[in-house]
Design a protein around this motif. Structure first.
Motif, PDB file in Angstrom:
ATOM      1  N   ASP A 295       0.827  -1.213   0.000  1.00  0.00           N
ATOM      2  CA  ASP A 295       0.000   0.000   0.000  1.00  0.00           C
ATOM      3  C   ASP A 295       0.860   1.262   0.000  1.00  0.00           C
ATOM      4  OD1 ASP A 295      -2.212  -1.599   0.014  1.00  0.00           O
ATOM      5  OD2 ASP A 295      -2.582  -1.436   2.171  1.00  0.00           O
ATOM      6  N   LYS A 296       1.961   1.215   0.740  1.00  0.00           N
ATOM      7  CA  LYS A 296       2.856   2.363   0.807  1.00  0.00           C
ATOM      8  C   LYS A 296       3.511   2.612  -0.558  1.00  0.00           C
ATOM      9  CE  LYS A 296       5.368   2.728   4.460  1.00  0.00           C
ATOM     10  NZ  LYS A 296       6.452   2.528   5.467  1.00  0.00           N
ATOM     11  N   GLN A 298       2.280   1.694  -3.506  1.00  0.00           N
ATOM     12  CA  GLN A 298       1.236   2.170  -4.407  1.00  0.00           C
ATOM     13  C   GLN A 298       0.974   3.666  -4.211  1.00  0.00           C
ATOM     14  OE1 GLN A 298      -1.461  -1.946  -4.829  1.00  0.00           O
ATOM     15  NE2 GLN A 298      -2.285  -0.132  -3.853  1.00  0.00           N
ATOM     16  N   LYS A 299       0.954   4.100  -2.971  1.00  0.00           N
ATOM     17  CA  LYS A 299       0.725   5.511  -2.684  1.00  0.00           C
ATOM     18  C   LYS A 299       1.835   6.374  -3.261  1.00  0.00           C
ATOM     19  CE  LYS A 299      -0.224   8.741   1.089  1.00  0.00           C
ATOM     20  NZ  LYS A 299      -0.372   8.895   2.562  1.00  0.00           N
ATOM     21  N   ASP A 302       1.331   6.518  -6.956  1.00  0.00           N
ATOM     22  CA  ASP A 302       0.197   7.387  -7.258  1.00  0.00           C
ATOM     23  C   ASP A 302       0.610   8.855  -7.243  1.00  0.00           C
ATOM     24  OD1 ASP A 302      -1.247   5.084  -7.348  1.00  0.00           O
ATOM     25  OD2 ASP A 302      -2.297   5.383  -5.445  1.00  0.00           O
ATOM     26  N   GLU A 303       1.374   9.235  -6.245  1.00  0.00           N
ATOM     27  CA  GLU A 303       1.785  10.636  -6.109  1.00  0.00           C
ATOM     28  C   GLU A 303       2.664  11.073  -7.274  1.00  0.00           C
ATOM     29  OE1 GLU A 303       3.661  10.798  -2.332  1.00  0.00           O
ATOM     30  OE2 GLU A 303       1.787  10.777  -1.176  1.00  0.00           O
ATOM     31  N   SER A 357      -7.096  12.634 -10.071  1.00  0.00           N
ATOM     32  CA  SER A 357      -6.754  11.630  -9.057  1.00  0.00           C
ATOM     33  C   SER A 357      -6.270  10.367  -9.758  1.00  0.00           C
ATOM     34  CB  SER A 357      -7.960  11.311  -8.167  1.00  0.00           C
ATOM     35  OG  SER A 357      -9.001  10.719  -8.924  1.00  0.00           O
ATOM     36  N   LYS A 359      -5.118   6.281  -9.005  1.00  0.00           N
ATOM     37  CA  LYS A 359      -5.106   5.150  -8.077  1.00  0.00           C
ATOM     38  C   LYS A 359      -4.596   3.917  -8.792  1.00  0.00           C
ATOM     39  CE  LYS A 359      -5.962   2.751  -4.360  1.00  0.00           C
ATOM     40  NZ  LYS A 359      -5.118   2.910  -3.153  1.00  0.00           N
ATOM     41  N   GLU A 361      -3.115  -0.173  -8.615  1.00  0.00           N
ATOM     42  CA  GLU A 361      -3.263  -1.427  -7.859  1.00  0.00           C
ATOM     43  C   GLU A 361      -2.251  -2.429  -8.407  1.00  0.00           C
ATOM     44  OE1 GLU A 361      -6.498  -4.968  -6.885  1.00  0.00           O
ATOM     45  OE2 GLU A 361      -7.046  -3.307  -8.222  1.00  0.00           O
TER      46      GLU A 361
END
Length: 369
Positions: A295-296, A298-299, A302-303, A357, A359, A361
């Motif tokens: 998750d970290k 992916q974040k 994303d940024e 935005s 996102k 996965e």
């Protein structure tokens, strides 16, 4: 009786005739690649590349250049230089010099290609960074005939998400559609002909800027024209000192879901772009436990992707161009407001608020832990 009559008509249909209009392929000059450029004196020069079918010829391609004011006039000049009858219905690639594209309203030079039914509107339109003559006269020994090589080069780059694929027919639509501005492939001749990205034009067809390969990939995602493509981003905090980069991660995108919502508030258009990307990791140059801290990661991806998308959109607004086609959404959902600005949509888009935005996965980490 009807059965025999039908059979006789079929035989006559497929039997080769002995018409005097029959022309052997050796007597034809099949123009597979056309080009247009400005010389040092700002005179229009048109180019033609055609395969040679004569067994005695050492070169399997012939090239011609002719100064003329229009594309139609150039054909008469080519007919005066070629040994065969010039055929223009098989054109695969149309090369346009960057110096031509820097003049507004150059698109009128292609009028004959749309007015004369003998032209092929499926030809790929390609911008050339540098003299068109360098590409027309290029004769690579390790490649097929140059027109065929150029066709495959553009098609392959498009499949990999490195450039757009704009035909003459598609360019015509983009030029006359007020809600989008044109974009075409761009190439450059070094030791070989290489695709450098995508040339984006304003609403009059004038050259605005070059989207490099990475930026073109982002454009295709925004256009909902995603094919299998690879994207690399730099993850902050992972170090990048020395000649060996250590902060890069590369992933493959097989599909994308891009949703665009349109509003018109306080005399300004608003676009909310939501992008969802299932990705497969293909390269990671820094240690990271993806299973425990996916998750970290992916974040962080994303940024970085969001920042890259925002930079591309900001550049479009700066040049008052819209190769994404957001004007089509404005017309569909806010027609009354769009109708007032459709004649100068680029300026209206430059003032629009675009919220984005991203996102991702991670669906695949590869066979290596």
């Amino acid at each position: 009786m009807k059965r025999w009559l039908t059979l006789g008509l079929l035989v006559l249909l497929f039997v080769t005739g002995c018409s005097s209009d029959k022309i052997n392929v050796e007597d034809l000059t099949l123009g597979l690649m056309l080009g247009m450029d400005l010389d040092q004196d700002n005179h229009m020069v048109y180019y033609l590349s055609s395969p040679v079918f004569n067994k005695e010829a050492k070169k399997k391609n012939e090239e011609f250049g002719h100064k003329a004011e229009t594309l139609r006039q150039s054909m008469s000049g080519f007919d005066a230089m070629t040994t065969g009858l010039t055929i223009r219905g098989k054109v695969q690639v149309m090369l346009i010099g960057k110096r031509v594209l820097q003049h507004p309203d150059w698109f009128r030079l292609l009028d004959v290609a749309y007015r004369d039914a003998k032209y092929s509107v499926n030809a790929r339109v390609v911008a050339v960074d540098g003299p068109v003559s360098e590409i027309i006269n290029f004769y690579p020994l390790d490649k097929p005939r140059l027109p065929l090589h150029m066709t495959k080069l553009i098609d392959t780059a498009n499949r990999r998400g490195l450039t757009v694929k704009t035909t003459l027919q598609e360019l015509h639509r983009q030029m006359y559609e007020k809600g989008i501005t044109p974009s075409i492939s761009e190439v450059k001749k070094n030791k070989a002909v290489v695709v450098t990205g995508t040339a984006v034009l304003n609403d009059r067809g004038k050259y605005a800027e070059l989207l490099k390969l990475k930026e073109t990939t982002l454009l295709l995602i925004l256009q909902k024209n995603v094919k299998e493509m690879n994207v690399s981003v730099e993850i902050p905090g992972k170090g990048h000192g020395g000649p060996i980069r250590k902060n890069i991660i590369t992933f493959r995108i097989k599909s994308a879901k891009t949703k665009i919502k349109t509003k018109y508030v306080q005399d300004r258009f608003q676009f909310d772009i939501d992008i969802k990307l299932p990705i497969a990791l293909s390269e990671r140059l820094f240690p990271f436990d993806v299973r425990k801290e996916g998750d970290k990661l992916q974040k962080a991806i994303d940024e970085q992707l969001k920042r890259q998308f925002e930079q591309v959109i900001h550049s479009f607004q700066k040049h008052q161009i819209d190769p994404i086609g957001l004007g089509l959404y404005a017309r569909a959902h806010e027609y009354e407001a769009y109708k007032k600005v459709q004649e100068h949509w680029g300026g209206a888009f430059a003032k629009a608020d675009v919220k984005l935005s991203v996102k991702t996965e991670i669906t695949d980490m590869g066979p290596v832990k």
